[in-house]
Design a protein around this motif. Structure first.
Motif, mmCIF file in Angstrom:
data_model
loop_
_atom_site.group_PDB
_atom_site.id
_atom_site.type_symbol
_atom_site.label_atom_id
_atom_site.label_comp_id
_atom_site.label_asym_id
_atom_site.label_seq_id
_atom_site.Cartn_x
_atom_site.Cartn_y
_atom_site.Cartn_z
ATOM 1 N N GLY A 193 0.814 -1.209 0.000
ATOM 2 C CA GLY A 193 0.000 0.000 0.000
ATOM 3 C C GLY A 193 0.847 1.259 0.000
ATOM 4 N N VAL A 194 1.871 1.294 0.855
ATOM 5 C CA VAL A 194 2.753 2.468 0.913
ATOM 6 C C VAL A 194 3.474 2.665 -0.407
ATOM 7 C CG1 VAL A 194 4.764 3.457 2.060
ATOM 8 C CG2 VAL A 194 2.988 2.311 3.413
ATOM 9 N N GLY A 195 3.944 1.555 -1.009
ATOM 10 C CA GLY A 195 4.630 1.669 -2.293
ATOM 11 C C GLY A 195 3.716 2.166 -3.389
ATOM 12 N N PHE A 196 2.464 1.705 -3.397
ATOM 13 C CA PHE A 196 1.515 2.166 -4.403
ATOM 14 C C PHE A 196 1.297 3.673 -4.283
ATOM 15 C CE2 PHE A 196 -2.865 2.979 -5.787
ATOM 16 C CZ PHE A 196 -2.815 2.482 -7.078
ATOM 17 N N VAL A 197 1.107 4.149 -3.055
ATOM 18 C CA VAL A 197 0.895 5.581 -2.842
ATOM 19 C C VAL A 197 2.127 6.379 -3.268
ATOM 20 C CG1 VAL A 197 0.479 7.344 -1.083
ATOM 21 C CG2 VAL A 197 -0.792 5.177 -1.018
ATOM 22 N N LEU A 198 3.324 5.905 -2.863
ATOM 23 C CA LEU A 198 4.549 6.623 -3.225
ATOM 24 C C LEU A 198 4.774 6.613 -4.738
ATOM 25 C CD1 LEU A 198 6.975 5.439 -0.397
ATOM 26 C CD2 LEU A 198 5.845 7.661 -0.613
ATOM 27 N N TYR A 199 4.469 5.490 -5.396
ATOM 28 C CA TYR A 199 4.655 5.396 -6.847
ATOM 29 C C TYR A 199 3.813 6.429 -7.562
ATOM 30 C CZ TYR A 199 3.924 3.669 -11.570
ATOM 31 O OH TYR A 199 3.796 3.576 -12.923
ATOM 32 N N TRP A 200 2.500 6.506 -7.222
ATOM 33 C CA TRP A 200 1.647 7.452 -7.920
ATOM 34 C C TRP A 200 1.992 8.886 -7.547
ATOM 35 C CZ3 TRP A 200 -0.959 6.912 -12.139
ATOM 36 C CH2 TRP A 200 -1.362 5.630 -12.522
ATOM 37 N N LEU A 246 6.617 14.193 -10.476
ATOM 38 C CA LEU A 246 7.920 14.307 -11.142
ATOM 39 C C LEU A 246 7.923 13.751 -12.564
ATOM 40 C CD1 LEU A 246 10.322 13.385 -8.195
ATOM 41 C CD2 LEU A 246 9.765 15.647 -9.069
ATOM 42 N N VAL A 247 7.455 12.508 -12.743
ATOM 43 C CA VAL A 247 7.624 11.835 -14.034
ATOM 44 C C VAL A 247 6.788 12.507 -15.111
ATOM 45 C CG1 VAL A 247 7.337 9.661 -15.252
ATOM 46 C CG2 VAL A 247 8.213 9.673 -12.911
ATOM 47 N N LEU A 248 5.494 12.731 -14.841
ATOM 48 C CA LEU A 248 4.630 13.310 -15.867
ATOM 49 C C LEU A 248 5.051 14.726 -16.250
ATOM 50 C CD1 LEU A 248 1.148 11.946 -14.724
ATOM 51 C CD2 LEU A 248 2.634 11.095 -16.543
ATOM 52 N N PRO A 249 5.405 15.620 -15.281
ATOM 53 C CA PRO A 249 5.925 16.940 -15.717
ATOM 54 C C PRO A 249 7.223 16.842 -16.513
ATOM 55 C CG PRO A 249 5.163 17.049 -13.447
ATOM 56 C CD PRO A 249 5.136 15.606 -13.822
ATOM 57 N N ALA A 250 8.144 15.970 -16.065
ATOM 58 C CA ALA A 250 9.405 15.831 -16.808
ATOM 59 C C ALA A 250 9.150 15.308 -18.211
ATOM 60 C CB ALA A 250 10.348 14.893 -16.048
ATOM 61 N N ALA A 277 6.405 15.710 -19.972
ATOM 62 C CA ALA A 277 5.809 16.791 -20.762
ATOM 63 C C ALA A 277 6.863 17.800 -21.202
ATOM 64 C CB ALA A 277 4.716 17.473 -19.933
ATOM 65 N N VAL A 278 7.803 18.163 -20.293
ATOM 66 C CA VAL A 278 8.871 19.104 -20.658
ATOM 67 C C VAL A 278 9.749 18.519 -21.759
ATOM 68 C CG1 VAL A 278 10.942 20.256 -19.800
ATOM 69 C CG2 VAL A 278 8.850 20.280 -18.434
ATOM 70 N N TRP A 279 10.083 17.255 -21.621
ATOM 71 C CA TRP A 279 10.908 16.612 -22.649
ATOM 72 C C TRP A 279 10.202 16.564 -24.004
ATOM 73 C CZ3 TRP A 279 15.586 14.998 -23.893
ATOM 74 C CH2 TRP A 279 15.708 14.086 -24.934
ATOM 75 N N ARG A 280 8.908 16.165 -23.986
ATOM 76 C CA ARG A 280 8.204 15.967 -25.255
ATOM 77 C C ARG A 280 7.872 17.276 -25.940
ATOM 78 N NH1 ARG A 280 3.257 11.983 -24.893
ATOM 79 N NH2 ARG A 280 5.034 10.587 -24.523
ATOM 80 N N TRP A 281 7.462 18.310 -25.175
ATOM 81 C CA TRP A 281 6.957 19.516 -25.804
ATOM 82 C C TRP A 281 7.955 20.664 -25.803
ATOM 83 C CZ3 TRP A 281 2.971 18.180 -28.453
ATOM 84 C CH2 TRP A 281 2.130 17.165 -27.994
ATOM 85 N N VAL A 282 9.095 20.550 -25.058
ATOM 86 C CA VAL A 282 10.069 21.650 -25.021
ATOM 87 C C VAL A 282 11.440 21.197 -25.514
ATOM 88 C CG1 VAL A 282 11.223 23.349 -23.543
ATOM 89 C CG2 VAL A 282 8.813 22.763 -23.128
ATOM 90 N N LEU A 283 12.034 20.210 -24.807
ATOM 91 C CA LEU A 283 13.421 19.839 -25.099
ATOM 92 C C LEU A 283 13.573 19.160 -26.454
ATOM 93 C CD1 LEU A 283 14.550 18.533 -21.589
ATOM 94 C CD2 LEU A 283 14.911 20.783 -22.600
#
Length: 357
Positions: free
Chosen positions: A195-202, A208-212, A214-220
């Motif tokens: 349970g703790v791992g599931f919460v930490l993963y999401w 972090l992952v989804l913003p990075a 998006a920055v990679w795909r649409w900017v860098l």
């Protein structure tokens, strides 16, 4: 004016058809290529570098052919003469004979006595000791087997049987109970950790992952593609400029060579052929050859004078020897003709008589 469509129209590019470079690069490459090449060629940033590089190459080849290669050959010959040949001679004529002598001496003083000692002393002693220890070992083995059988029976009924009973009726039930408790505790801990791992993963993914991504795909990625196009065009422009600079450097070198030829080499050759050669021939014919003839005449006169002086001294020495010791005895001529048959028989008879006496 060039319009860029940011969204790819469906069906614009047929499946399987390769994308051409001009179509893929678009207006950005066309707008960058020609100005960059014109700027590089107009400013002539590569021509001086190429000319300096060609001059360094020529100087390096001249230095290699005239200095480094002869010096290397001389050093190689000197190294062979100073190190290789003395070491080879030392190894061949000193070390090898000395090693052979030492080996023969060691064989005679060590190997032959050791072989004799091993064959006639150690081998019989070893065989006797082996026979003795074999018999003693058989007796000790019989005693050891008896003791082992007794100790094994005592150990079985004093240690093994009680230990088996304790393991079967005490330790096994206790171990099963402890294992069941451990499994239940591990299952509960696993559920909590999952349970703790599931919460930490999401949490990590959303923050972090989804913003990075998006920055990679649409900017860098777009910026990187644009920089790649710019860098490729700049590299192509520099390559063209480097090749053009090479042609210019070759032309300048040929021009400088022609100028040096007609300003230095041709006048020097003309001066050598038209001035120095006739002057040298005249000096040789009018000065050097008479001086050489005079020197050779003086040398001949000196040699003749020395020969006359030596002959006079030799005659004076002969006259003094005759005055002191008289005339030397004349040499008797040797008869070199072959003896006749009668003389040969006389010589044979004289030789036989001498041998009998």
């Amino acid at each position: 004016m060039c319009m860029v469509d940011l969204e790819k129209a469906p069906g614009a590019q047929p499946q399987g058809e390769p994308v051409r470079r001009s179509d893929a690069e678009g207006c950005l490459a066309v707008a960058i290529r020609i100005p960059v090449r014109i700027v590089v060629l107009v400013l002539v940033l590569v021509v001086p570098v190429r000319m300096v590089w060609d001059a360094l190459v020529v100087a390096g080849r001249f230095l290699r052919d005239t200095v480094l290669r002869p010096v290397g050959r001389a050093l190689a010959w000197l190294g062979r003469a100073v190190f290789v040949w003395p070491l080879v001679g030392l190894w061949r004529y000193v070390v090898v004979p000395l090693a052979k002598g030492v080996g023969w001496l060691g064989y005679v003083l060590l190997v032959v006595p050791a072989a004799w000692l091993y064959r006639w002393v150690l081998t019989p002693v070893g065989q006797g000791l082996a026979w003795f220890f074999t018999r003693v070992g058989a007796v000790l083995a019989a005693i050891g087997r008896g003791l082992y059988a007794g100790l094994a029976w005592l150990g079985r009924y004093l240690a093994v049987v009680p230990a088996v009973w304790l393991y079967r009726w005490v330790l096994t039930p206790v171990g099963h109970a402890l294992a069941w408790c451990g499994r239940q505790v591990a299952r509960g801990v696993g559920l909590v950790v999952t349970g703790v791992g599931f919460v930490l993963y999401w949490t990590f993914r959303v923050l972090l992952v989804l913003p990075a991504l998006a920055v990679w795909r649409w900017v860098l990625a777009p910026v990187g593609r644009a920089l790649a196009v710019v860098g490729r065009e700049v590299a192509d422009a520099l390559g063209h400029a480097w090749r053009i600079a090479g042609h210019l450097s070759r032309a300048v070198g040929r021009f400088l060579g022609t100028v040096l030829r007609w300003t230095v080499a041709e006048p020097a050759r003309w001066v050598y052929r038209g001035v120095l050669t006739p002057v040298g021939h005249a000096v040789r014919d009018t000065v050097l050859r008479p001086l050489a003839e005079a020197g050779r005449g003086a040398g001949r006169a000196a040699r003749q004078a020395l020969a006359s002086a030596r002959l006079s001294v030799r005659q004076a020495r002969a006259d003094v020897r005759r005055m002191l010791f008289g005339e030397p005895a004349g040499r008797q001529p040797v008869d070199r003709r072959e003896p006749s048959a009668a003389e040969a028989r006389t010589l044979d008879s004289s030789t036989t008589a001498l041998m009998k006496d």
